[in-house]
Design a protein around this motif. Sequence first.
Motif, mmCIF file in Angstrom:
data_model
loop_
_atom_site.group_PDB
_atom_site.id
_atom_site.type_symbol
_atom_site.label_atom_id
_atom_site.label_comp_id
_atom_site.label_asym_id
_atom_site.label_seq_id
_atom_site.Cartn_x
_atom_site.Cartn_y
_atom_site.Cartn_z
ATOM 1 N N TRP A 187 0.936 -1.136 0.158
ATOM 2 C CA TRP A 187 -0.055 -0.022 -0.122
ATOM 3 C C TRP A 187 0.882 1.182 0.158
ATOM 4 C CZ3 TRP A 187 -4.735 0.413 -1.117
ATOM 5 C CH2 TRP A 187 -5.611 1.844 -0.927
ATOM 6 N N GLY A 188 1.799 1.289 0.986
ATOM 7 C CA GLY A 188 2.876 2.391 0.903
ATOM 8 C C GLY A 188 3.389 2.619 -0.441
ATOM 9 N N LEU A 189 3.994 1.428 -0.974
ATOM 10 C CA LEU A 189 4.396 1.548 -2.136
ATOM 11 C C LEU A 189 3.801 2.416 -3.223
ATOM 12 C CD1 LEU A 189 7.279 0.876 -3.845
ATOM 13 C CD2 LEU A 189 6.242 -1.154 -4.245
ATOM 14 N N MET A 190 2.565 1.761 -3.306
ATOM 15 C CA MET A 190 1.769 2.163 -4.333
ATOM 16 C C MET A 190 1.307 3.679 -4.201
ATOM 17 S SD MET A 190 -1.794 0.114 -5.070
ATOM 18 C CE MET A 190 -2.759 1.355 -4.082
ATOM 19 N N LEU A 191 1.139 4.313 -2.916
ATOM 20 C CA LEU A 191 0.908 5.497 -2.785
ATOM 21 C C LEU A 191 2.033 6.517 -3.273
ATOM 22 C CD1 LEU A 191 -1.324 5.713 0.531
ATOM 23 C CD2 LEU A 191 -1.878 5.675 -1.964
ATOM 24 N N HIS A 192 3.217 5.967 -2.647
ATOM 25 C CA HIS A 192 4.342 6.658 -2.942
ATOM 26 C C HIS A 192 4.604 6.758 -4.495
ATOM 27 C CE1 HIS A 192 6.660 7.639 0.561
ATOM 28 N NE2 HIS A 192 6.256 6.368 1.113
ATOM 29 N N ILE A 193 4.552 5.673 -5.400
ATOM 30 C CA ILE A 193 4.380 5.861 -6.785
ATOM 31 C C ILE A 193 3.456 6.782 -7.116
ATOM 32 C CG2 ILE A 193 4.361 4.497 -8.703
ATOM 33 C CD1 ILE A 193 5.563 2.307 -7.534
ATOM 34 N N GLY A 194 2.336 6.989 -6.833
ATOM 35 C CA GLY A 194 1.137 7.721 -7.282
ATOM 36 C C GLY A 194 1.677 9.247 -6.972
ATOM 37 N N LEU A 195 2.119 9.534 -5.789
ATOM 38 C CA LEU A 195 2.711 10.912 -5.406
ATOM 39 C C LEU A 195 3.791 11.427 -6.368
ATOM 40 C CD1 LEU A 195 2.548 10.698 -1.491
ATOM 41 C CD2 LEU A 195 1.417 12.271 -3.050
ATOM 42 N N ILE A 196 4.746 10.343 -6.390
ATOM 43 C CA ILE A 196 5.875 10.673 -7.204
ATOM 44 C C ILE A 196 5.382 10.942 -8.668
ATOM 45 C CG2 ILE A 196 7.822 9.367 -8.382
ATOM 46 C CD1 ILE A 196 8.249 8.023 -5.749
ATOM 47 N N THR A 197 4.309 10.098 -9.171
ATOM 48 C CA THR A 197 4.119 10.336 -10.692
ATOM 49 C C THR A 197 3.589 11.626 -10.783
ATOM 50 O OG1 THR A 197 3.751 7.946 -10.506
ATOM 51 C CG2 THR A 197 3.024 9.226 -12.538
ATOM 52 N N ILE A 198 2.594 12.092 -9.780
ATOM 53 C CA ILE A 198 1.849 13.298 -10.053
ATOM 54 C C ILE A 198 2.598 14.418 -10.052
ATOM 55 C CG2 ILE A 198 0.154 15.031 -9.035
ATOM 56 C CD1 ILE A 198 -1.559 12.517 -8.448
ATOM 57 N N SER A 199 3.706 14.459 -8.941
ATOM 58 C CA SER A 199 4.409 15.775 -8.447
ATOM 59 C C SER A 199 5.692 15.738 -9.595
ATOM 60 C CB SER A 199 4.911 15.604 -7.029
ATOM 61 O OG SER A 199 5.642 14.242 -7.052
ATOM 62 N N SER A 200 6.097 14.470 -10.099
ATOM 63 C CA SER A 200 7.086 14.573 -10.938
ATOM 64 C C SER A 200 6.573 15.215 -12.157
ATOM 65 C CB SER A 200 7.828 13.358 -11.116
ATOM 66 O OG SER A 200 8.142 12.804 -10.047
ATOM 67 N N ILE A 201 5.111 15.037 -12.732
ATOM 68 C CA ILE A 201 4.760 15.452 -13.998
ATOM 69 C C ILE A 201 4.830 16.920 -13.889
ATOM 70 C CG2 ILE A 201 2.704 15.634 -15.236
ATOM 71 C CD1 ILE A 201 2.206 12.643 -14.937
ATOM 72 N N TRP A 202 4.219 17.450 -12.690
ATOM 73 C CA TRP A 202 4.244 18.744 -12.450
ATOM 74 C C TRP A 202 5.548 19.482 -12.455
ATOM 75 C CZ3 TRP A 202 0.825 18.534 -7.484
ATOM 76 C CH2 TRP A 202 -0.542 18.599 -7.848
ATOM 77 N N ALA A 203 6.616 18.775 -12.059
ATOM 78 C CA ALA A 203 7.844 19.197 -11.882
ATOM 79 C C ALA A 203 8.666 19.330 -13.226
ATOM 80 C CB ALA A 203 8.591 18.472 -10.807
ATOM 81 N N ILE A 204 8.266 18.426 -14.158
ATOM 82 C CA ILE A 204 8.920 18.268 -15.348
ATOM 83 C C ILE A 204 8.199 19.344 -16.308
ATOM 84 C CG2 ILE A 204 9.105 17.090 -17.459
ATOM 85 C CD1 ILE A 204 9.800 14.455 -15.580
ATOM 86 N N ILE A 214 11.611 19.055 -6.035
ATOM 87 C CA ILE A 214 10.600 17.828 -6.136
ATOM 88 C C ILE A 214 11.163 16.697 -6.838
ATOM 89 C CG2 ILE A 214 8.634 17.064 -7.254
ATOM 90 C CD1 ILE A 214 7.418 19.830 -6.806
ATOM 91 N N LEU A 215 11.790 16.869 -7.792
ATOM 92 C CA LEU A 215 12.685 15.661 -8.637
ATOM 93 C C LEU A 215 13.589 15.043 -7.414
ATOM 94 C CD1 LEU A 215 13.004 17.150 -12.359
ATOM 95 C CD2 LEU A 215 11.386 15.413 -11.200
ATOM 96 N N VAL A 216 14.347 15.893 -6.948
ATOM 97 C CA VAL A 216 15.333 15.161 -6.075
ATOM 98 C C VAL A 216 14.720 14.496 -5.051
ATOM 99 C CG1 VAL A 216 17.098 15.810 -4.428
ATOM 100 C CG2 VAL A 216 16.991 16.986 -6.679
ATOM 101 N N VAL A 217 13.751 15.058 -4.452
ATOM 102 C CA VAL A 217 12.757 14.323 -3.317
ATOM 103 C C VAL A 217 12.453 12.873 -3.913
ATOM 104 C CG1 VAL A 217 10.935 14.503 -1.740
ATOM 105 C CG2 VAL A 217 12.280 16.309 -1.836
ATOM 106 N N ASN A 218 11.799 13.219 -4.887
ATOM 107 C CA ASN A 218 11.157 11.992 -5.503
ATOM 108 C C ASN A 218 11.758 10.658 -5.676
ATOM 109 O OD1 ASN A 218 8.356 12.900 -5.188
ATOM 110 N ND2 ASN A 218 8.471 13.505 -7.412
ATOM 111 N N PHE A 219 13.037 11.142 -6.000
ATOM 112 C CA PHE A 219 14.195 9.902 -6.577
ATOM 113 C C PHE A 219 14.431 9.328 -5.324
ATOM 114 C CE2 PHE A 219 18.205 8.079 -7.367
ATOM 115 C CZ PHE A 219 17.917 7.380 -8.502
ATOM 116 N N THR A 220 14.759 10.042 -4.145
ATOM 117 C CA THR A 220 15.324 9.385 -2.775
ATOM 118 C C THR A 220 14.124 8.771 -2.231
ATOM 119 O OG1 THR A 220 17.091 11.062 -2.962
ATOM 120 C CG2 THR A 220 16.568 9.899 -0.877
#
Lengths: 304, 661
Positions: free
Chosen positions: B27-44, B78-84
């Motif tokens: 569950w955690g992994l799924m939510l993390h990936i969701g958050l990473i996807t959305i915020s990375s799209i914004w960041a890019i 945001i990109l740095v945070v998401n990767f780590t």
Amino acid sequence: MLGVLLILSSAIFFPGITAKVKARLGGRKMPHLFQPLFDVVRQFKKRTIYSPVTSIIFKMAPIIYFASVLVAIMLIPLGEQKGLISFDGDFVFFAYILALGRFMMIIGAMDTGSGFEGMGANREAFYALLVEPAFFILMGSMALFTGFPSFSDLYSNMHINTNLSYITGIAAIYVLMYTAMVENSRLPVDDPKTHLELTMIHEVMILDNSGFDLSLMYIASWLKFAVFGALISNFLIYTSWSIYIQIIVFYLIQFVFAVVVGMLESFRARNKMDKNPQWILMLSAISIVIFLTTLIITQKIILN
Amino acid sequence: MDILTCKILILLTLVVFVIPKNYHYLWGLMLHIGLITISSIWAIQSLFFSDLTLSKAFMPLMGHALFLEIDKLSAYFILVVNFTALTGIIYAKSYLEPYFKVKTKSEMALHFFSFLWLHISMLLVLMFRDALAFLIAWELMALSSFVLVIFESDKKETIKIGIQYLIQMHIGFVFILFAFLWAHTQAGAVFSFDGLFSYFETHNPLGLFVLFFVGFGIKAGFIPFHSWLPHAHPAAPSHVSGVMSGVMIKMGIFGILRVLTYIHHDFFYIGLLILSVSMISGILGVSMAIVQHDFKKLLAYHSIENIGIIGIGIGLGVIGMAVHIPVLTVLGFAGALLHVLNHSLFKSLLFYTAGSVYQQTKTRNIEKLGGLIKKMPVTALFFLLGSLAICGLPPFNGFISEFLIYSGIFKSLQPGGLFTDIILLFSFIGLVLIGGLAVFCFTKVFSIIFLGTPRSEKVSEAVEVDASMIMPDYMIGFMIVAIGILPSIFIYPLSMVVSQFSNDIILINQMIPILNKVGVISGIFIGLIGLLWILRAWQQRKHDVSQSATWGCAYTGADPALHQYTATSYAGNFIQLSNKIVNVNKDAIEFQESEIFPQEKAFETHSSDIFEDHLILKPVQKMLKWFERFAVFQTGRIQHYLLYALVFLIVIFVLTLLNWI
């Protein structure tokens, strides 16, 4: 390209000349000029012995060390001839790639699990850390003087004849020469001829190396001398001279450098081990004086 | 649409408390990936495809709309945070496995919940401009990381460390809050970052900046505000330390950079302040790291050092603006920003590999380790990669960011005035010293942990860790090498971020051919290594290889583990030179004169942090002593307490009578 060839060729003679001078001054029979070379060739023909304690690090270390010195050579210019690769800030790369080689040497020595080698590795790391600022301050002074942050531009724009610049030049050569001695762990910080493991630095780090690896270590140390010789000779070579004269002067300076190293090693005693840090820091102090003098030359400090 | 998804994701974090234990991780992994996807799209989007700040209405707050605003600075972070965060959650799977057996369901759920919220709050910190919302997100970040730090709460020490961490975070919080309020009341501006603009336009920025700097500096771990860091990082589980050290402390750096974007004059003293604090942090951080025996504590001190390097870059950048040398500004900021990314990579790599060692050997004391490279070869090589990168050695990423800063310095020496030159002299001496000390430290820690002969039986049971703990190492390792060998592709996004501070972006593009040459020569270097390797293999096939014990002056009977250099002896000559700073004390039972048959002796060294001693422990002790004097009133007799109440009433009565209150 020319610079690389010159350094490689002068490195062949370097240890022989030093050995000859030392033998002559010590009252012994002089060895053959190429005796160190013969020794290395013999090493190449021998088998390698590895300790069961060691791992892949021990096998990687000599190779990376040697490669780092080779890469460092590619950056050195000769007069107006640029190094094989030259870019702004290449001297930073030069210092850091040598540091990488040293890093591998140190962990290679620690890999044997020997107390002696640990001791040598530790001293090597410590002295290198102390000597590094001197080189950077020197390069910084030259960058300040010429406004160019790359080896070849630094040197080719160096020659302005004021009295102060001669003084700084001499001081710079002094610093470079002793930096070379510390980098190679020679007198006065370390005596390669000592016969007690407890007092060695470089020699004790390679106690367990043999065959191919050992010969790489030897060649790397000659090359390092030749590199610093080239750095010194660049101070003295004028770019206005014709290229042949430059080459001759280059060899001449390398020769004199080798003789001076031999003489130093014959007449100087080794420092007490715990006095070494202070002595090495002196080099940085001299470099700071050079920097300040450069500030005067460039008229940033105005003296009445 | 994306905002709605984002909100749903945030709400879904609560579900972790109700699902069974086995599904927590997934569950955690799924939510993390969701958050990473959305915020990375914004960041890019913001970083590459738009020149404007991306602004999205998030929710109403105190009667007005709250926006998520993503400019290039936020986007980069945001990109740095998401990767780590991604590598952290992948690593957590196997790392937490032993804990699943001993911890209860709600404890595990709380852990994953906090890890998610640490990620969310960091993203929100990067996106909120409104001061109130920013402070709330900042507080959430402190709270969630506090819960993560005290994960191993069965140890008493951990709770103590956690509370210390929480208190220090709140001191920082007060500074930031006060700074915002000050700007708000003085300039009458809106209570947000954008309000700072009008304050800085009309006031001298130094005072307010110092408030922000202290507040954010406590998070970032600048010396002397660092004392939470060497305690909290070792206490936390390794994936948490990796994320905290890799990215959470960078939020402090982000805050400082964000404030700097609103300042447009009187830079010089601000730059000097940042630079001098950073130099002290860099040099002292690494010096104190050298004397540590606990490898996670050692890494924590290295975080301080690297924050120092980042700060040197920023400080030089600001000074460049003050003295109008654009090349210093551009390369200083570019180096600092790249180092933010680089440090998040190699520091998380080092914490993950260190965590693997801890998991396998159950000890963090390097004096008990040794020879682990034979048991855990992959972990060892990745630790080595991280060590080389953190020392700033080519051909890895740490070199590139330091190289940018060096280039800035050496190019500005000639245009700079006397004072600038002296500042530059000190800064490059500082950088060189930091580099040299880092080499000293990491040769020590790598060789003591991984090389030689095992120093205790703890090593004998160690085996290589699971694939899922090694996978993040590969991901990070790939990035480290990619930045080291192909630095120029990372320059474009960097130049976008630097454009927030300086308009002379062309200067950073001039670095591209230079960095390409660095890449080429690194390639040659690697080629040479390969060539020599083949050459040796060929030579060794002709002349065989044999094995023989390490040379020990022909003494063969002794225990090889005891005859090695130890971490303490390795640090010995450095301690002699710098004991005023690193403060190493020896505890030993000496020989007595009357002792004919010597008893068993003990010897141990330990270091203490002088800043912590003098800034926190001693004042607190003095304060406690002072408070203790009041204890005379606490007699335990009810008659006395009644008397106090009576005296109080009389005093109040008299004061009212005299019209004083």
